[in-house]
Write an enzyme that holds these catalytic residues in place. Sequence first.
Site, PDB file in Angstrom:
ATOM      1  CD  GLU A   1      20.826 -12.552   4.936  1.00  0.00           C
ATOM      2  OE1 GLU A   1      21.511 -11.696   5.530  1.00  0.00           O
ATOM      3  OE2 GLU A   1      20.561 -12.469   3.723  1.00  0.00           O
TER       4      GLU A   1
ATOM      5  CD  GLU B   1      17.460 -11.157   1.591  1.00  0.00           C
ATOM      6  OE1 GLU B   1      18.567 -10.574   1.451  1.00  0.00           O
ATOM      7  OE2 GLU B   1      16.810 -11.127   2.639  1.00  0.00           O
TER       8      GLU B   1
END
Length: 586
Positions: free
Chosen positions: A267, A480
Amino acid sequence: MAKLAASQNSTSPPPTTIIATPTPTVSLSGSGVANPTAFTTVLTLDVEGLWDLFVGPVSTAAVNTTVSATPIPTNELIPPPGLYYSSFPSGQQIPMASKNESWKFPAGFWWGVASAAYQVEGAAKAEGRGPSIWDVLLHRVTGYTVANQTGDVADNQYYLYKQDIARIAALGVKTYSFSISWSRVFPFGNGPVNELALAHYDDVINTCIEYGVEPSVTLYHWDLPLNLQNTYGGWLGPQIIDDFVAYAKVVFGRYGNKVSRWFTVNEPIVFCETYPVPDNYFTNTSIPKVQQPYWCGHHVLLAHANAYHLAKSMGINGTVSFKTNGGYKIPLTNSSEDAIAVQRAWDFNEGWFANPTFINGDYPQYLKEFVSGFLPEFTDDEKSMMNGTADIFAHDAYTSQFYMAPDSGISACTSNTSHPLYPTCANTTYSYTSADGGWNVGPAADPLSPWLHKATDWVTLFLHYIQDTWHPSGGIAVTEFGFAEPFEVLKTIKADILFDPIRSSYYRDYMEAILIAISEGVKVVGCLAWSILDNLEWSSGYQDKFGVQYVNFTTQERSYKASFFEYVNAFKVYGTDPVTPHYVSS
């Protein structure tokens, strides 16, 4: 700035030497004297000194040696009502739900659970680990977490990993995705290698394999070695590229033949937007604050691409990608301004890293218009090097939300650097318009995760969008996804905590959305639930719960939540590959 003395001793890192810039002089009463604001000195610090000077005392766990796994009690493996019905008592009436025969996870679909080193490991200073920026943020910056909690102990998984792996294997979980702590392997971020750290991760990976669980590894999940931040500004400095690749080379070389999936960074949209770091805790930088996230992103792209090519040159057989993040961007209305706002949001979020990697080696239109004023243009060689450096589209996709133009209009925002929505200039909401009833896009998560709503209705369209926009040849993996059950931290009865109805419905509906996408031709190859257990949720501390296992942070006891069984059940019902619990004799 900090410089590292060279050494070949892999178990005892040398001290770091902090050297400041030359001292200018000023004139005072006709005689030249040094400017006292520029006085400098040289400090020689070992790893312990680095901790003492920049972080301070850390807490330690009662258990500080590796614990062998013990058998999982059979009563813990019984699913909750709804998935399982006891023969006694009788009388419960539940309508049967028919299996959709058009849905199927394809053979080879990989699924599992995920974690990150700083969030679960604890053992902050154990076996030569150097501090990361998060040790400073949570020890020194008052209020950075909601309860001033740290990762010093966390889930103590550094010593309890065998039991944690045994617990997921007992439910038939196929994959454990975890990150390696850069500052364990390189306590100063570069220089000497810590063999004790490598030996630890040797055993974590070997334990996964022993239990029939495939290890997936992320090289960097936000825990930047502190010394690199203080030396050259961390991801703001071009030096990070070579340091990251050197770190990757050591890890690839050690575990490359045992790990089937690699993620270079996690991320970058999020960790780059943590720049600028809080004032007065780290070495200053002259880069304007509004520019810092994009300098970070620029170096992340080059570091990732170099690490990708390194992995391929080393013969790594597994897939290599990075994990981007974000949700589906729903136009609030059908106005042209809202359509532009939506595209700007894509360009400043997923497109920031996905376009250079999957399309053309360069930034998308609206982002490029902004960064061209200060970032160097990617050279043709850099564009060629970056394009195609992801074997799958790995995306952390928790939720979706509505996007619309700022109230003042997009042009008024892009021309005003002080506008609160600048430079993206796209506004967001989780509610439909008042004309559509003003309802939320879905149930809200815990108040400590105000960004998260159960928007599973939009997952299928999101997966279509990724495939249609970036055309990943290796398919899409949802690396995720998860949900913070509202107010779980306030519950005091364990049975209440383990019965997590909204999180359970989130996983059930999310898996159905993936199955629908697959049935409609989207190539989804895997998914990872966040998280393997309750952990340190960064600035939310331990107050925000995402785990599919409960953790008593006093005793470190673990217990399965109902949502874990709901997640696994999707693969029992719709998986091509069997779900096989795996046990190792104690």
